[in-house]
Design a protein around this motif. Structure first.
Motif, PDB file in Angstrom:
ATOM      1  N   LYS A   1       0.817  -1.210   0.000  1.00 31.30           N
ATOM      2  CA  LYS A   1       0.000   0.000   0.000  1.00 31.30           C
ATOM      3  C   LYS A   1       0.852   1.262   0.000  1.00 31.30           C
ATOM      4  O   LYS A   1       0.527   2.253  -0.663  1.00 31.30           O
ATOM      5  CB  LYS A   1      -0.944   0.001   1.203  1.00 31.30           C
ATOM      6  CG  LYS A   1      -1.926   1.173   1.209  1.00 31.30           C
ATOM      7  CD  LYS A   1      -2.878   1.090   2.378  1.00 31.30           C
ATOM      8  CE  LYS A   1      -3.902   2.230   2.331  1.00 31.30           C
ATOM      9  NZ  LYS A   1      -3.255   3.564   2.414  1.00 31.30           N
ATOM     10  N   GLU A   2       1.940   1.228   0.710  1.00 32.93           N
ATOM     11  CA  GLU A   2       2.817   2.394   0.786  1.00 32.93           C
ATOM     12  C   GLU A   2       3.356   2.787  -0.595  1.00 32.93           C
ATOM     13  O   GLU A   2       3.445   3.974  -0.931  1.00 32.93           O
ATOM     14  CB  GLU A   2       3.995   2.108   1.733  1.00 32.93           C
ATOM     15  CG  GLU A   2       4.971   3.269   1.867  1.00 32.93           C
ATOM     16  CD  GLU A   2       6.208   2.889   2.670  1.00 32.93           C
ATOM     17  OE1 GLU A   2       7.179   3.662   2.628  1.00 32.93           O
ATOM     18  OE2 GLU A   2       6.209   1.829   3.331  1.00 32.93           O
ATOM     19  N   VAL A   3       3.700   1.791  -1.402  1.00 30.04           N
ATOM     20  CA  VAL A   3       4.208   2.070  -2.748  1.00 30.04           C
ATOM     21  C   VAL A   3       3.094   2.611  -3.634  1.00 30.04           C
ATOM     22  O   VAL A   3       3.291   3.548  -4.405  1.00 30.04           O
ATOM     23  CB  VAL A   3       4.842   0.806  -3.376  1.00 30.04           C
ATOM     24  CG1 VAL A   3       5.323   1.087  -4.796  1.00 30.04           C
ATOM     25  CG2 VAL A   3       5.994   0.311  -2.514  1.00 30.04           C
ATOM     26  N   ALA A   4       1.901   2.022  -3.517  1.00 28.12           N
ATOM     27  CA  ALA A   4       0.749   2.512  -4.290  1.00 28.12           C
ATOM     28  C   ALA A   4       0.451   3.963  -3.936  1.00 28.12           C
ATOM     29  O   ALA A   4       0.153   4.782  -4.818  1.00 28.12           O
ATOM     30  CB  ALA A   4      -0.471   1.632  -4.027  1.00 28.12           C
ATOM     31  N   ASP A   5       0.537   4.289  -2.654  1.00 25.40           N
ATOM     32  CA  ASP A   5       0.290   5.666  -2.214  1.00 25.40           C
ATOM     33  C   ASP A   5       1.318   6.620  -2.818  1.00 25.40           C
ATOM     34  O   ASP A   5       0.979   7.759  -3.183  1.00 25.40           O
ATOM     35  CB  ASP A   5       0.321   5.762  -0.688  1.00 25.40           C
ATOM     36  CG  ASP A   5      -0.877   5.102  -0.022  1.00 25.40           C
ATOM     37  OD1 ASP A   5      -1.876   4.849  -0.725  1.00 25.40           O
ATOM     38  OD2 ASP A   5      -0.808   4.822   1.191  1.00 25.40           O
ATOM     39  N   ARG A   6       2.551   6.176  -2.920  1.00 27.12           N
ATOM     40  CA  ARG A   6       3.599   7.008  -3.525  1.00 27.12           C
ATOM     41  C   ARG A   6       3.331   7.217  -5.016  1.00 27.12           C
ATOM     42  O   ARG A   6       3.520   8.317  -5.540  1.00 27.12           O
ATOM     43  CB  ARG A   6       4.963   6.362  -3.317  1.00 27.12           C
ATOM     44  CG  ARG A   6       5.499   6.483  -1.892  1.00 27.12           C
ATOM     45  CD  ARG A   6       6.666   5.565  -1.660  1.00 27.12           C
ATOM     46  NE  ARG A   6       7.717   5.758  -2.645  1.00 27.12           N
ATOM     47  CZ  ARG A   6       8.633   4.846  -2.951  1.00 27.12           C
ATOM     48  NH1 ARG A   6       8.617   3.667  -2.356  1.00 27.12           N
ATOM     49  NH2 ARG A   6       9.554   5.110  -3.844  1.00 27.12           N
ATOM     50  N   ILE A   7       2.890   6.181  -5.694  1.00 28.20           N
ATOM     51  CA  ILE A   7       2.613   6.291  -7.131  1.00 28.20           C
ATOM     52  C   ILE A   7       1.460   7.256  -7.389  1.00 28.20           C
ATOM     53  O   ILE A   7       1.491   8.054  -8.327  1.00 28.20           O
ATOM     54  CB  ILE A   7       2.297   4.888  -7.712  1.00 28.20           C
ATOM     55  CG1 ILE A   7       3.589   4.071  -7.793  1.00 28.20           C
ATOM     56  CG2 ILE A   7       1.643   5.002  -9.096  1.00 28.20           C
ATOM     57  CD1 ILE A   7       3.380   2.630  -8.214  1.00 28.20           C
ATOM     58  N   LYS A   8       0.442   7.221  -6.544  1.00 27.15           N
ATOM     59  CA  LYS A   8      -0.765   8.039  -6.742  1.00 27.15           C
ATOM     60  C   LYS A   8      -0.603   9.479  -6.265  1.00 27.15           C
ATOM     61  O   LYS A   8      -1.389  10.349  -6.640  1.00 27.15           O
ATOM     62  CB  LYS A   8      -1.943   7.417  -5.979  1.00 27.15           C
ATOM     63  CG  LYS A   8      -2.382   6.056  -6.491  1.00 27.15           C
ATOM     64  CD  LYS A   8      -3.611   5.565  -5.749  1.00 27.15           C
ATOM     65  CE  LYS A   8      -3.327   5.268  -4.297  1.00 27.15           C
ATOM     66  NZ  LYS A   8      -4.501   4.721  -3.576  1.00 27.15           N
ATOM     67  N   ALA A   9       0.401   9.745  -5.428  1.00 21.54           N
ATOM     68  CA  ALA A   9       0.506  11.028  -4.732  1.00 21.54           C
ATOM     69  C   ALA A   9       0.624  12.220  -5.676  1.00 21.54           C
ATOM     70  O   ALA A   9       1.241  12.141  -6.737  1.00 21.54           O
ATOM     71  CB  ALA A   9       1.691  10.999  -3.777  1.00 21.54           C
TER      72      ALA A   9
END
Length: 292
Positions: free
Chosen positions: A158-166
């Motif tokens: 989830k942390e990586v997905a959040d970085r991609i979407k930020a």
């Protein structure tokens, strides 16, 4: 056979004396609702080629094969190959490759599958449940190599997905956000709690879909300069852009200050406040400055 059922996973492990590999990040999904959501939001059609990264025991593979024209599943663990051939035996539209995705020429695979059962392949969809430790290299390989796919629907930490979407100004915003959003538009598919995996990982996951852009969101004179600016800007996040960019493309601190002044971007700003359009403007001006 319900491949997603914990009892089935246990049975397969015992039958094949299969031991899960921590080094390969093997965690098998057990929630059918999430499986269905991934397939549904991948927009897979009967004339589509699906490339799956890391099929595991074939949970997503089987679901994709129900709606796709053809599925090519790429699995690095040779111990899973006989299991996949067994669990997926009822499907005649699945091809299993025992390969390392980072060493696989995906465009060659796509070019070899321009037709499915005599019909022209309509779209290429990439799906997968990616090992946490190698998520970013896999995504960037696909994007930087210009793989001729239409979308990538993948589960990741989830942390990586959040970085991609930020977006710019958010704490999670960084070089990965800019890079992926340059190549793709990003859509959230689902948040996935750690409790629905066997074995249970330490963190929650997210599924996102990356729709690969036909046209980039900004016009660049030189992509290399753009990405050099992005990497330098986020390389030391606490520094101002003026200090971070000093030396980029061989330019002095004074030259960078001059460039930023000419395009009315405050040199005291930090990279996390710069959106993709501003990075593009900056990179293009640096490119022009280099050429006198």
């Amino acid at each position: 056979m319900k491949l997603y059922a914990p009892s089935t996973i246990k049975q397969i492990k015992e039958q094949y004396d299969f031991k899960l590999s921590k080094s390969l990040g093997q965690n098998f999904l057990t929630d059918k609702n999430i499986i269905d959501k991934i397939i549904e939001d991948s927009f897979i059609g009967e004339d589509d080629l699906v490339i799956e990264i890391g099929p595991g025991i074939g949970v997503l593979t089987a679901a994709a094969a129900e709606v796709a024209g053809k599925v090519i599943a790429i699995e690095i663990d040779r111990n899973l190959i006989p299991i996949l051939k067994d669990t997926l035996t009822e499907y005649d539209n699945i091809e299993i490759l025992n390969q390392d995705i980072l060493k696989t020429d995906l465009n060659q695979i796509i070019e070899s599958n321009t037709e499915i059962d005599g019909r022209k392949t309509k779209s290429v969809r990439i799906i997968g449940n990616l090992p946490y430790y190698i998520t970013t290299p896999i995504i960037m390989k696909i994007l930087e190599e210009g793989v001729k796919a239409d979308s990538i629907t993948i589960m990741m930490q989830k942390e990586v997905a959040d970085r991609i979407k930020a977006e710019a100004g958010k704490k999670a915003y960084g070089a990965l956000s800019v890079a992926v959003q340059y190549y793709c538009s990003v859509a959230s598919v689902a948040n996935v709690p750690k409790e629905v995996f066997v074995p249970q990982p330490k963190v929650d996951s997210s599924v996102i879909r990356l729709d690969i852009r036909k046209d980039k969101p900004v016009e660049l004179f030189d992509e290399r300069v753009f990405f050099e600016c992005v990497r330098a800007g986020f390389g030391q996040r606490r520094k101002t852009m003026l200090n971070s960019l000093s030396g980029v493309c061989g330019l002095s601190k004074e030259a960078i200050a001059q460039v930023m002044q000419s395009i009315h971007i405050d040199s005291m700003r930090r990279a996390e406040t710069m959106n993709i359009e501003e990075f593009a403007l900056l990179a293009n001006e640096i490119y022009n400055y280099q050429r006198g």
